[in-house]
Design a protein around this motif. Structure first.
Motif, PDB file in Angstrom:
ATOM      1  N   SER A 100       0.884  -1.153   0.000  1.00 41.74           N
ATOM      2  CA  SER A 100       0.000   0.000   0.000  1.00 41.74           C
ATOM      3  C   SER A 100       0.923   1.203   0.000  1.00 41.74           C
ATOM      4  O   SER A 100       1.651   1.431   0.962  1.00 41.74           O
ATOM      5  CB  SER A 100      -0.887   0.002   1.246  1.00 41.74           C
TER       6      SER A 100
ATOM      7  N   ALA B  22       0.022   4.583  -0.964  1.00 35.36           N
ATOM      8  CA  ALA B  22      -0.605   5.905  -0.855  1.00 35.36           C
ATOM      9  C   ALA B  22      -0.119   6.827  -1.969  1.00 35.36           C
ATOM     10  O   ALA B  22       0.375   7.918  -1.724  1.00 35.36           O
ATOM     11  CB  ALA B  22      -0.357   6.506   0.530  1.00 35.36           C
ATOM     12  N   ARG B  23      -0.266   6.368  -3.201  1.00 38.51           N
ATOM     13  CA  ARG B  23       0.239   7.091  -4.366  1.00 38.51           C
ATOM     14  C   ARG B  23      -0.650   8.249  -4.808  1.00 38.51           C
ATOM     15  O   ARG B  23      -0.291   8.994  -5.702  1.00 38.51           O
ATOM     16  CB  ARG B  23       0.419   6.128  -5.539  1.00 38.51           C
ATOM     17  N   GLY B  24      -1.830   8.367  -4.202  1.00 43.87           N
ATOM     18  CA  GLY B  24      -2.744   9.421  -4.614  1.00 43.87           C
ATOM     19  C   GLY B  24      -3.533   9.083  -5.861  1.00 43.87           C
ATOM     20  O   GLY B  24      -4.155   9.966  -6.467  1.00 43.87           O
ATOM     21  N   LEU B  25      -3.517   7.835  -6.274  1.00 46.40           N
ATOM     22  CA  LEU B  25      -4.300   7.389  -7.429  1.00 46.40           C
ATOM     23  C   LEU B  25      -5.581   6.730  -6.935  1.00 46.40           C
ATOM     24  O   LEU B  25      -5.527   5.728  -6.210  1.00 46.40           O
ATOM     25  CB  LEU B  25      -3.510   6.383  -8.271  1.00 46.40           C
ATOM     26  N   PRO B  26      -6.736   7.279  -7.297  1.00 51.66           N
ATOM     27  CA  PRO B  26      -8.000   6.712  -6.810  1.00 51.66           C
ATOM     28  C   PRO B  26      -8.149   5.225  -7.127  1.00 51.66           C
ATOM     29  O   PRO B  26      -8.732   4.476  -6.346  1.00 51.66           O
ATOM     30  CB  PRO B  26      -9.072   7.530  -7.524  1.00 51.66           C
TER      31      PRO B  26
ATOM     32  N   GLU C 121      -6.670   3.140  -4.282  1.00 54.82           N
ATOM     33  CA  GLU C 121      -7.138   3.377  -2.909  1.00 54.82           C
ATOM     34  C   GLU C 121      -7.815   2.128  -2.351  1.00 54.82           C
ATOM     35  O   GLU C 121      -8.728   1.576  -2.965  1.00 54.82           O
ATOM     36  CB  GLU C 121      -8.130   4.550  -2.868  1.00 54.82           C
TER      37      GLU C 121
ATOM     38  N   LEU D 156       1.780   9.323 -12.956  1.00 55.87           N
ATOM     39  CA  LEU D 156       2.306   9.246 -11.604  1.00 55.87           C
ATOM     40  C   LEU D 156       3.672   9.914 -11.607  1.00 55.87           C
ATOM     41  O   LEU D 156       4.568   9.496 -12.346  1.00 55.87           O
ATOM     42  CB  LEU D 156       2.417   7.783 -11.149  1.00 55.87           C
TER      43      LEU D 156
END
Length: 183
Positions: A85, A87-91, A94, A161
């Motif tokens: 996990s 937390a790349r900010g890609l929905p 999530e 990304l």
């Protein structure tokens, strides 16, 4: 805290990271050829140290994480494989485990990523209650795209990304894998 299991395949031992793996992990992540399709920049020793701490934290907090890929014949650390996990900010990522693998050049082209990830995904299917598992791969990383296909991942979109194009792949945990593709 969940103690990560050790998995074995014909040629590999997948085991939790330890402090003793730090030098080999530093060498792996500092290799420009290794990171060419994984962010593109070699990582310094501190970044690798934080990576190892993050791996331990994922097992503790999430019940899954990354494993060292060790050659059964030689005991050499040849890469890493598992679930993360980030937390790349890609929905699209999530709340779902993200599959990942990285191998040193000595292990390329031998089917070891597929072998390792088949074991990882088998473990995940048996032990995780995840609706899906996803992965991201840079579009010019043909070797990893081929591995993803063998593991039953299907492309479902593109994203950016950190200023780089990536492809998004999805795999249903009920998809049984075997060498050569989905069953």
């Amino acid at each position: 805290m969940l103690h990560p299991p050790t998995l074995q395949t014909d040629r590999l031992i997948l085991r939790p990271h330890g402090v003793a793996d730090y030098p080999a992990c530093c060498a792996l992540w500092a290799d420009a050829d290794v990171v060419r399709h994984i962010g593109g920049s070699p990582q310094d020793a501190q970044a690798v140290w934080f990576r190892l701490l993050r791996y331990a934290g994922m097992w503790s907090l999430l019940g899954y994480g990354m494993w060292v890929m060790e050659d059964r014949a030689t005991g050499t650390l040849i890469g890493e494989a598992g679930l993360l996990s980030a937390a790349r900010g890609l929905p699209e990522l999530e709340g779902v485990p993200e599959a990942g693998w990285v191998l040193g050049p000595q292990a390329w082209g031998r089917g070891l990523a597929t072998e390792a990830m088949t074991a990882v995904l088998g473990w995940a299917d048996a032990h995780l209650d995840a609706a899906t598992i996803r992965c991201i791969i840079e579009p010019d990383n043909g070797a990893s795209i081929k591995v993803a296909g063998k593991l039953g991942f299907a492309e479902f979109g593109d994203a950016m990304l950190a200023g780089k194009a990536i492809r998004l792949f999805d795999r249903s945990p009920s998809c049984q894998t075997r060498e050569g593709g989905p069953a």
